[in-house]
Motif scaffolding. Sequence first.
Motif, mmCIF file in Angstrom:
data_model
loop_
_atom_site.group_PDB
_atom_site.id
_atom_site.type_symbol
_atom_site.label_atom_id
_atom_site.label_comp_id
_atom_site.label_asym_id
_atom_site.label_seq_id
_atom_site.Cartn_x
_atom_site.Cartn_y
_atom_site.Cartn_z
ATOM 1 N N MET A 160 -6.597 29.050 21.627
ATOM 2 C CA MET A 160 -6.360 28.332 20.414
ATOM 3 C C MET A 160 -7.411 28.524 19.146
ATOM 4 S SD MET A 160 -6.226 24.383 22.257
ATOM 5 C CE MET A 160 -6.330 23.546 20.539
ATOM 6 N N SER A 161 -8.606 28.934 19.527
ATOM 7 C CA SER A 161 -9.410 29.466 18.370
ATOM 8 C C SER A 161 -8.972 30.668 17.691
ATOM 9 C CB SER A 161 -10.983 29.528 19.015
ATOM 10 O OG SER A 161 -11.887 29.655 18.003
ATOM 11 N N PHE A 162 -8.612 31.732 18.645
ATOM 12 C CA PHE A 162 -8.139 32.870 18.138
ATOM 13 C C PHE A 162 -6.973 32.559 17.126
ATOM 14 C CE2 PHE A 162 -11.251 35.218 20.445
ATOM 15 C CZ PHE A 162 -11.065 36.480 19.842
ATOM 16 N N ALA A 163 -5.914 31.781 17.518
ATOM 17 C CA ALA A 163 -4.669 31.304 16.923
ATOM 18 C C ALA A 163 -5.303 30.885 15.463
ATOM 19 C CB ALA A 163 -3.900 30.362 17.695
ATOM 20 N N ALA A 164 -6.382 29.990 15.369
ATOM 21 C CA ALA A 164 -6.554 29.134 14.145
ATOM 22 C C ALA A 164 -7.148 30.089 13.063
ATOM 23 C CB ALA A 164 -7.364 28.031 14.502
ATOM 24 N N ASN A 165 -8.039 31.111 13.740
ATOM 25 C CA ASN A 165 -8.933 31.750 12.915
ATOM 26 C C ASN A 165 -8.462 33.486 12.614
ATOM 27 O OD1 ASN A 165 -11.501 30.201 12.518
ATOM 28 N ND2 ASN A 165 -10.967 29.920 14.474
ATOM 29 N N ILE A 166 -7.602 33.783 13.598
ATOM 30 C CA ILE A 166 -7.301 35.306 13.234
ATOM 31 C C ILE A 166 -5.782 35.315 12.568
ATOM 32 C CG2 ILE A 166 -6.719 37.306 14.649
ATOM 33 C CD1 ILE A 166 -9.810 36.942 14.055
ATOM 34 N N VAL A 211 -5.055 38.855 10.621
ATOM 35 C CA VAL A 211 -5.840 39.297 9.559
ATOM 36 C C VAL A 211 -6.435 40.704 9.923
ATOM 37 C CG1 VAL A 211 -6.149 37.118 8.518
ATOM 38 C CG2 VAL A 211 -7.917 37.844 10.339
ATOM 39 N N LEU A 212 -6.811 41.099 11.289
ATOM 40 C CA LEU A 212 -7.426 42.342 11.615
ATOM 41 C C LEU A 212 -6.463 43.599 11.446
ATOM 42 C CD1 LEU A 212 -9.085 41.133 15.046
ATOM 43 C CD2 LEU A 212 -9.996 40.818 12.469
ATOM 44 N N LEU A 213 -5.279 43.104 11.115
ATOM 45 C CA LEU A 213 -4.356 44.347 11.057
ATOM 46 C C LEU A 213 -4.123 44.593 9.516
ATOM 47 C CD1 LEU A 213 -1.658 43.626 13.823
ATOM 48 C CD2 LEU A 213 -3.477 44.767 14.134
ATOM 49 N N GLY A 214 -4.511 43.663 8.769
ATOM 50 C CA GLY A 214 -4.273 44.141 7.245
ATOM 51 C C GLY A 214 -2.921 43.781 6.748
ATOM 52 N N SER A 215 -2.683 44.049 5.612
ATOM 53 C CA SER A 215 -1.444 43.856 4.789
ATOM 54 C C SER A 215 -1.287 44.811 3.753
ATOM 55 C CB SER A 215 -1.471 42.540 4.296
ATOM 56 O OG SER A 215 -2.356 42.453 3.338
ATOM 57 N N LYS A 216 -0.001 44.724 3.018
ATOM 58 C CA LYS A 216 0.238 45.818 2.010
ATOM 59 C C LYS A 216 -1.011 45.810 0.925
ATOM 60 C CE LYS A 216 5.182 45.439 2.464
ATOM 61 N NZ LYS A 216 6.323 45.215 1.418
ATOM 62 N N MET A 238 -13.726 36.405 12.890
ATOM 63 C CA MET A 238 -13.990 36.635 14.346
ATOM 64 C C MET A 238 -14.817 35.968 14.852
ATOM 65 S SD MET A 238 -12.218 38.879 16.445
ATOM 66 C CE MET A 238 -12.727 39.970 17.869
ATOM 67 N N ILE A 239 -15.845 35.868 14.274
ATOM 68 C CA ILE A 239 -16.945 34.924 14.784
ATOM 69 C C ILE A 239 -16.673 33.499 15.086
ATOM 70 C CG2 ILE A 239 -19.405 33.983 14.431
ATOM 71 C CD1 ILE A 239 -19.905 36.469 12.670
#
Length: 323
Positions: free
Chosen positions: A115-121, A128-133, A171-172
């Motif tokens: 749940m925490s990763f879903a909410a923050n990542i 967000v770690l994978l970036g975007s255009k 991530m933190i």
Amino acid sequence: MEVLLYNIEDISKLPYTLSHPLEQAYTAYTNEKYGKAMNHILDFFEISIPFCSYIFLRMLQQVAPGQPAVMPVLEQFVNKIDTKRPLSFGDWLNDLFTPLLAASVKFMPQDSLAMSFAANIYVKRRNVLLGSKTMPSIVQIRNEYRGHSTALSEEIYHDVDDRLLPRLCSMIEALKPLDSCGYDIGEGRYKIDFPTTGKQIDLYPLVFCNNQDYRYVLHTLKDEQTCYVASNENAVTHISYDMNDVVDKTFQQIVPSFDIAKDLNWAEIKKFMQTTSAVYLKRVYAEKKYNQELFVEREELTNVLKAFHDSDKTLFPLIGEAG
């Protein structure tokens, strides 16, 4: 630093593997050593991604018996580890961690860490770690600036740090549920107790603590050996055959054909032949060189061939005359 990044107390309860590079990054950034700070931030990502992957792997293994759709995800993970070549950070983030995270969020929606990763990542369903255009991924930043053969100015590194900081903070925050966990690293093991659920996972041999108290994380397979890294700067990369058997047995729980040996075993050869045959048949169908309607099956021969495929035999002689 405290405004842009985090308070040092935010990371103090995380396991040493994660907290140590963050502490180093904090110190370097505070002292305006932005190049060093960047390297420590990237160190954190490069070890936290495998570390968290193994946590999610073990958690998913526990729910797999009641969730059949989990096994293909676990098999994909193990097969990627067993690609017979060293893994890159891009492999870890894109092909190993990301599918495990998505599966954890889907199949363990009530788990605090998922749940925490879903909410923050995940932001608008995007990792967000994978970036975007408009925003480079962590891998792109790492490859562009860490692999640079010439030292750049502190001003440039400062800018890179500031581009990394929002995702570092995300991530933190995602890791916060690990603050309350108990860690048993006695006798080389690495057990994690989750107090909210009462569950325990054992990361050994994917993560282990040696007699010098260095916490090693399996990074890749290299020349038929296991290659472990640790976040402590005094811990040299651990490359040896010592862990091969126990790592083999661990991954064979998911994919029975797994082995660290570079050469393909018979199960892997059969899997490779199946994949190659599917690609070949797809091509000849498309080129209209094969008409399935004209195929006359010889049931007895089909049964013999299937029996050979399902056995451990490696030779299937065909006797006949040309013509």
